[in-house]
Design a protein around this motif. Structure first.
Motif, PDB file in Angstrom:
ATOM      1  N   GLU A  88       0.835  -1.202   0.000  1.00  0.00           N
ATOM      2  CA  GLU A  88       0.000   0.000   0.000  1.00  0.00           C
ATOM      3  C   GLU A  88       0.874   1.257   0.000  1.00  0.00           C
ATOM      4  N   ALA A  89       1.950   1.238   0.784  1.00  0.00           N
ATOM      5  CA  ALA A  89       2.858   2.393   0.825  1.00  0.00           C
ATOM      6  C   ALA A  89       3.465   2.641  -0.556  1.00  0.00           C
ATOM      7  N   GLY A  90       3.826   1.577  -1.237  1.00  0.00           N
ATOM      8  CA  GLY A  90       4.385   1.702  -2.583  1.00  0.00           C
ATOM      9  C   GLY A  90       3.398   2.336  -3.558  1.00  0.00           C
ATOM     10  N   LEU A  91       2.141   1.929  -3.452  1.00  0.00           N
ATOM     11  CA  LEU A  91       1.105   2.512  -4.321  1.00  0.00           C
ATOM     12  C   LEU A  91       0.880   3.989  -3.994  1.00  0.00           C
ATOM     13  N   HIS A  96       1.486   9.769  -5.070  1.00  0.00           N
ATOM     14  CA  HIS A  96       1.665  11.065  -4.411  1.00  0.00           C
ATOM     15  C   HIS A  96       3.111  11.498  -4.256  1.00  0.00           C
ATOM     16  N   GLY A  97       4.060  10.623  -4.559  1.00  0.00           N
ATOM     17  CA  GLY A  97       5.467  10.942  -4.314  1.00  0.00           C
ATOM     18  C   GLY A  97       5.795  10.773  -2.841  1.00  0.00           C
ATOM     19  N   GLY A  98       6.948  11.251  -2.432  1.00  0.00           N
ATOM     20  CA  GLY A  98       7.346  11.164  -1.032  1.00  0.00           C
ATOM     21  C   GLY A  98       8.353  10.055  -0.769  1.00  0.00           C
ATOM     22  N   LEU A 108       4.956   4.580   6.458  1.00  0.00           N
ATOM     23  CA  LEU A 108       4.547   5.959   6.222  1.00  0.00           C
ATOM     24  C   LEU A 108       5.088   6.417   4.887  1.00  0.00           C
ATOM     25  N   VAL A 109       4.335   7.269   4.234  1.00  0.00           N
ATOM     26  CA  VAL A 109       4.831   7.984   3.068  1.00  0.00           C
ATOM     27  C   VAL A 109       4.870   9.447   3.507  1.00  0.00           C
ATOM     28  N   VAL A 110       6.071   9.993   3.562  1.00  0.00           N
ATOM     29  CA  VAL A 110       6.277  11.317   4.150  1.00  0.00           C
ATOM     30  C   VAL A 110       6.890  12.276   3.138  1.00  0.00           C
ATOM     31  N   GLU A 111       6.815  13.554   3.459  1.00  0.00           N
ATOM     32  CA  GLU A 111       7.418  14.596   2.644  1.00  0.00           C
ATOM     33  C   GLU A 111       8.760  14.999   3.248  1.00  0.00           C
ATOM     34  N   GLN A 112       9.473  15.868   2.590  1.00  0.00           N
ATOM     35  CA  GLN A 112      10.808  16.280   3.009  1.00  0.00           C
ATOM     36  C   GLN A 112      10.822  16.900   4.398  1.00  0.00           C
ATOM     37  N   ASN A 131      15.168   4.706  -4.525  1.00  0.00           N
ATOM     38  CA  ASN A 131      13.813   5.025  -4.998  1.00  0.00           C
ATOM     39  C   ASN A 131      12.974   5.668  -3.893  1.00  0.00           C
ATOM     40  N   PHE A 132      13.641   6.475  -3.050  1.00  0.00           N
ATOM     41  CA  PHE A 132      12.988   7.214  -1.964  1.00  0.00           C
ATOM     42  C   PHE A 132      12.258   6.271  -1.011  1.00  0.00           C
ATOM     43  N   ASP A 133      12.844   5.111  -0.783  1.00  0.00           N
ATOM     44  CA  ASP A 133      12.227   4.044   0.016  1.00  0.00           C
ATOM     45  C   ASP A 133      13.287   3.455   0.939  1.00  0.00           C
ATOM     46  N   TRP A 134      13.208   3.781   2.243  1.00  0.00           N
ATOM     47  CA  TRP A 134      14.214   3.287   3.171  1.00  0.00           C
ATOM     48  C   TRP A 134      14.050   1.792   3.451  1.00  0.00           C
TER      49      TRP A 134
END
Length: 153
Positions: A88-91, A96-98, A108-112, A131-134
């Motif tokens: 779900e986080a990947g989708l 939405h980016g992040g 969580l999908v977070v912003e800067q 890919n912005f994914d820890w």
């Protein structure tokens, strides 16, 4: 390069030394302070259940519980996307980016701004490489970002 767990070991040794120098150090528990006790204190400070839990997460292993390492109470004021599964986080990130971060057994999908509150540079070259994914990707790059969190957060 220093690994995040090595940084935590340094902090635990400093804590242990400080505790050992306290005049009544042995009174509360009945035994002199042990390094193991200081490791537990430091692990919990960073949102882990115990020392082995910290080591498992910070070595980049896939876990059922990542602890609260990637969270601070100050971050609760920000709007973030909370996801019950990694899929779900990947989708959500795709739409939405992040940045994807773990929180216990959720994601969580977070912003800067979230990363800035944690002391992590959102422009670090490791983020695009992951890919912005820890939660997945090169372990060394993930550890470098975790080290920023420990040192600056």
């Amino acid at each position: 390069m220093l690994s995040p767990i090595e940084e935590l070991k340094i902090q635990a040794k400093k804590h242990h030394k400080a505790q050992s120098n306290e005049p009544d150090a042995a009174l509360s528990s009945g035994h002199p302070p042990r390094l193991k006790d200081s490791q537990l204190v430091i692990a919990r400070k960073y949102g882990f259940r115990h020392w082995d839990h910290a080591r498992e997460v910070l070595q980049g292993k896939v876990c059922r519980d990542y602890g609260t390492f990637w969270y601070k109470p100050q971050c609760s004021a920000l709007l973030n996307l909370w996801c019950s599964s990694y899929k779900e986080a990947g989708l959500q990130q795709k739409n939405h980016g992040g940045f994807i971060l773990p929180y216990k057994n959720q994601f969580l999908v977070v912003e800067q701004y979230y990363l800035e509150l944690l002391g992590v540079d959102s422009r670090d070259e490791n983020w695009p490489a992951l890919n912005f994914d820890w939660c997945s990707g090169d372990t060394v790059k993930r550890q470098q970002l975790a080290l920023q969190r420990i040192r600056n957060g």
